[in-house]
Design a protein around this motif. Structure first.
Motif, mmCIF file in Angstrom:
data_model
loop_
_atom_site.group_PDB
_atom_site.id
_atom_site.type_symbol
_atom_site.label_atom_id
_atom_site.label_comp_id
_atom_site.label_asym_id
_atom_site.label_seq_id
_atom_site.Cartn_x
_atom_site.Cartn_y
_atom_site.Cartn_z
ATOM 1 N N UNK A 68 -56.293 37.669 -90.155
ATOM 2 C CA UNK A 68 -56.330 38.781 -91.165
ATOM 3 C C UNK A 68 -54.919 38.810 -91.398
ATOM 4 N N UNK A 69 -54.368 39.582 -92.541
ATOM 5 C CA UNK A 69 -53.121 39.868 -93.079
ATOM 6 C C UNK A 69 -53.026 41.175 -92.841
ATOM 7 N N UNK A 70 -51.747 41.509 -92.178
ATOM 8 C CA UNK A 70 -51.014 42.928 -92.338
ATOM 9 C C UNK A 70 -49.747 42.988 -92.818
ATOM 10 N N UNK A 71 -49.261 44.031 -93.061
ATOM 11 C CA UNK A 71 -48.172 44.189 -93.785
ATOM 12 C C UNK A 71 -46.947 44.921 -93.492
ATOM 13 N N UNK A 72 -45.794 44.518 -93.532
ATOM 14 C CA UNK A 72 -44.768 45.579 -92.981
ATOM 15 C C UNK A 72 -43.404 45.598 -93.892
ATOM 16 N N UNK A 73 -42.558 46.173 -93.415
ATOM 17 C CA UNK A 73 -40.980 46.077 -94.124
ATOM 18 C C UNK A 73 -40.137 46.251 -92.874
ATOM 19 N N UNK A 74 -38.900 45.707 -93.390
ATOM 20 C CA UNK A 74 -37.718 45.781 -92.215
ATOM 21 C C UNK A 74 -37.130 47.259 -92.617
ATOM 22 N N UNK A 75 -37.100 48.044 -91.405
ATOM 23 C CA UNK A 75 -36.756 49.317 -91.730
ATOM 24 C C UNK A 75 -35.188 49.655 -91.426
ATOM 25 N N UNK A 76 -34.866 48.818 -90.215
ATOM 26 C CA UNK A 76 -33.553 48.726 -90.023
ATOM 27 C C UNK A 76 -32.955 47.299 -89.700
ATOM 28 N N UNK A 77 -31.643 46.898 -89.997
ATOM 29 C CA UNK A 77 -31.321 45.802 -89.651
ATOM 30 C C UNK A 77 -29.661 46.039 -89.337
ATOM 31 N N UNK A 78 -29.539 45.626 -87.955
ATOM 32 C CA UNK A 78 -28.279 45.575 -87.347
ATOM 33 C C UNK A 78 -27.628 44.401 -87.025
#
Length: 145
Positions: A56-66
């Motif tokens: 199954x698929x889930x979805x996300x987002x990059x919230x912080x990138x250091x």
């Protein structure tokens, strides 16, 4: 979970910043797709999961990138952010002095924070489940390095 790796932070970052590869060293993620060429804050993710033979698929987002030191991303149900165990992964690197000072040593820390939403499963069972998954994730990471 924390894992000390006998590599320089630069070498560990090279592995961690390849999200499609690194994020599949996980008990459930079997494919991760970035919706842009390069990871950055705001980039959407498609997280293909395989749990007990069910995909199954889930979805996300990059919230912080250091760059060079860590990132944070969400892992959410397609039904919305308040169902299906919404959670966030925080991945951090820290340079350490090795005990013999002859080789680089880097600490990789992964923190998962989320909300147990399965009302039919007691929270204590959910915590045990998450702990067991973390143990397996740590085992897979040790093998990956």
């Amino acid at each position: 979970m924390s894992l000390d790796v006998a590599l320089s932070p630069t070498d560990v970052w090279a592995l961690l910043s390849d999200l499609p590869r690194f994020l599949t060293i996980d008990p459930f993620h079997d494919r991760v797709t970035l919706m842009r060429d390069q990871p950055a804050v705001g980039v959407d993710l498609v997280l293909s999961h395989n749990a007990f033979g069910r995909r199954f698929l889930r979805f996300g987002k990059i919230i912080a990138w250091r760059e060079g030191s860590g990132y944070t991303f969400s892992d959410l149900s397609p039904r919305g952010p308040k169902v299906g165990f919404p959670h966030v992964f925080m991945i951090k690197l820290q340079s350490l002095a090795s005990p013999d000072y002859q080789m680089p040593l880097t600490r990789l820390t992964i923190i998962v924070s989320g909300r147990w939403t399965a009302r039919w499963v007691p929270v204590i069972v959910g915590r045990l489940w998450v702990w067991l998954v973390f143990c397996e994730h740590a085992r897979m990471l040790r093998q990956g390095f």
